[in-house]
Design an enzyme around this catalytic site. Structure first.
Site, PDB file in Angstrom:
ATOM      1  N   LYS A  13       2.292  10.827   1.503  1.00 56.84           N
ATOM      2  CA  LYS A  13       3.015  10.889   2.779  1.00 56.84           C
ATOM      3  C   LYS A  13       4.524  11.030   2.586  1.00 56.84           C
ATOM      4  O   LYS A  13       5.173  11.839   3.255  1.00 56.84           O
ATOM      5  CB  LYS A  13       2.670   9.630   3.579  1.00 56.84           C
ATOM      6  CG  LYS A  13       3.325   9.513   4.940  1.00 56.84           C
ATOM      7  CD  LYS A  13       2.574   8.498   5.801  1.00 56.84           C
ATOM      8  CE  LYS A  13       2.335   7.175   5.122  1.00 56.84           C
ATOM      9  NZ  LYS A  13       3.554   6.368   4.929  1.00 56.84           N
ATOM     10  N   ARG A  88       2.466   1.075  12.304  1.00 54.97           N
ATOM     11  CA  ARG A  88       1.369   0.765  11.383  1.00 54.97           C
ATOM     12  C   ARG A  88       0.286  -0.079  12.030  1.00 54.97           C
ATOM     13  O   ARG A  88      -0.736  -0.344  11.410  1.00 54.97           O
ATOM     14  CB  ARG A  88       1.905   0.036  10.148  1.00 54.97           C
ATOM     15  CG  ARG A  88       2.648   0.959   9.207  1.00 54.97           C
ATOM     16  CD  ARG A  88       2.851   0.332   7.855  1.00 54.97           C
ATOM     17  NE  ARG A  88       3.523   1.232   6.943  1.00 54.97           N
ATOM     18  CZ  ARG A  88       3.767   0.963   5.667  1.00 54.97           C
ATOM     19  NH1 ARG A  88       3.387  -0.193   5.175  1.00 54.97           N
ATOM     20  NH2 ARG A  88       4.385   1.828   4.894  1.00 54.97           N
ATOM     21  N   ARG A 123       2.525   6.410 -10.498  1.00 51.82           N
ATOM     22  CA  ARG A 123       3.696   6.648  -9.651  1.00 51.82           C
ATOM     23  C   ARG A 123       4.937   5.956 -10.207  1.00 51.82           C
ATOM     24  O   ARG A 123       4.877   4.842 -10.706  1.00 51.82           O
ATOM     25  CB  ARG A 123       3.431   6.171  -8.225  1.00 51.82           C
ATOM     26  CG  ARG A 123       4.592   6.500  -7.291  1.00 51.82           C
ATOM     27  CD  ARG A 123       4.188   6.474  -5.839  1.00 51.82           C
ATOM     28  NE  ARG A 123       3.963   5.140  -5.320  1.00 51.82           N
ATOM     29  CZ  ARG A 123       3.800   4.872  -4.021  1.00 51.82           C
ATOM     30  NH1 ARG A 123       3.839   5.850  -3.137  1.00 51.82           N
ATOM     31  NH2 ARG A 123       3.565   3.636  -3.613  1.00 51.82           N
ATOM     32  N   ARG A 156       6.586   0.564  -9.171  1.00 49.39           N
ATOM     33  CA  ARG A 156       6.807  -0.424  -8.117  1.00 49.39           C
ATOM     34  C   ARG A 156       5.831  -1.582  -8.274  1.00 49.39           C
ATOM     35  O   ARG A 156       4.687  -1.398  -8.682  1.00 49.39           O
ATOM     36  CB  ARG A 156       6.602   0.232  -6.744  1.00 49.39           C
ATOM     37  CG  ARG A 156       7.784   1.065  -6.320  1.00 49.39           C
ATOM     38  CD  ARG A 156       7.500   1.980  -5.145  1.00 49.39           C
ATOM     39  NE  ARG A 156       6.647   1.423  -4.108  1.00 49.39           N
ATOM     40  CZ  ARG A 156       6.340   2.093  -2.995  1.00 49.39           C
ATOM     41  NH1 ARG A 156       6.826   3.306  -2.792  1.00 49.39           N
ATOM     42  NH2 ARG A 156       5.564   1.551  -2.083  1.00 49.39           N
ATOM     43  N   ARG A 167      -3.577  -3.350  -0.227  1.00 49.31           N
ATOM     44  CA  ARG A 167      -2.852  -2.452   0.687  1.00 49.31           C
ATOM     45  C   ARG A 167      -3.821  -1.489   1.380  1.00 49.31           C
ATOM     46  O   ARG A 167      -3.683  -1.196   2.566  1.00 49.31           O
ATOM     47  CB  ARG A 167      -1.782  -1.665  -0.072  1.00 49.31           C
ATOM     48  CG  ARG A 167      -0.623  -2.525  -0.551  1.00 49.31           C
ATOM     49  CD  ARG A 167       0.290  -1.754  -1.488  1.00 49.31           C
ATOM     50  NE  ARG A 167       1.015  -0.700  -0.791  1.00 49.31           N
ATOM     51  CZ  ARG A 167       1.578   0.343  -1.395  1.00 49.31           C
ATOM     52  NH1 ARG A 167       1.465   0.487  -2.707  1.00 49.31           N
ATOM     53  NH2 ARG A 167       2.248   1.225  -0.695  1.00 49.31           N
TER      54      ARG A 167
END
Length: 210
Positions: A13, A88, A123, A156, A167
């Site tokens: 996203k 959200r 990532r 992260r 998540r």
């Protein structure tokens, strides 16, 4: 264009938001970036947000609404914007619908959970400007160094496998219902996430321009 992007964490996203922002000439408002800056700066908002983020939970609605209300007042939002990470929850979506802000389209980028878990394990994020990379799909020109600002790249904390699973669970329970909410309003567009960024961009633009 006033656009909302919906997708599970790790679906690409943020990357697509950057591409759309450049194409349409409007800012991307990333709640994640706003909150991570607050955490880095050690603000009261940052300290509160860090606790929720590290547990893979969503920031409380009342806190997020306050943050977004302030952001919408900035001059760069006058000609449109891309919302990445807000709303959200249904409560946030309903509050946005009740506000003077009118949304033109809502884009849902769909990627299966297993692919997301594999993606997030590689990532990387710039610790200075927040630009995201991937060891395989979007590597920096120089390992460990941001192409944009020269900052240090690192993983992260919320990309750890156990946090990613939490998540995703949170996304399915609290954010996924927004897909039907916006479908009923006639605003929803759907794009199937592809393995390559360019291919995903192609289906994203096809969905938005259909």
């Amino acid at each position: 264009m006033r656009l909302i992007l919906l997708a599970a964490p790790g679906a690409g996203k943020g990357t697509q938001a950057e591409i759309l922002s450049e194409h349409y000439g409007i800012p991307t408002i990333s709640t994640g970036a706003i909150l991570r800056k607050a955490i880095k700066d050690g603000t009261e908002l940052g300290r509160t947000a860090e606790k929720y983020i590290n547990e893979g939970k969503l920031i409380p609605d009342d806190l997020m609404l306050k943050v977004m209300d302030e952001r919408f007042k900035n001059d760069d939002c006058k000609n449109g914007f891309i919302l990445d990470g807000f709303p959200r929850t249904l409560a946030q979506a309903e509050a946005l619908s009740a506000s003077p802000i009118e949304i033109d389209k809502v884009l849902s980028i769909e990627v299966d959970d297993q692919t997301i878990i594999e993606r997030l394990s590689g990532r990387l994020e710039c610790r200075s400007c927040g630009t995201t990379y991937h060891t395989e799909h979007r590597p920096p020109k120089t390992p460990g160094v941001c192409d944009k600002c020269g900052g240090e790249l690192g993983a992260r904390d919320d990309d750890k496998p156990e946090t990613v699973k939490q998540r995703l669970k949170t996304y399915h329970e609290q954010t996924e219902p927004l897909i039907e909410y916006y479908r009923e309003k006639g605003l929803l567009r759907v794009a199937k996430g592809q393995s390559e960024i360019e291919e995903t961009s192609k289906v994203v633009f096809e969905a938005l321009e259909a």
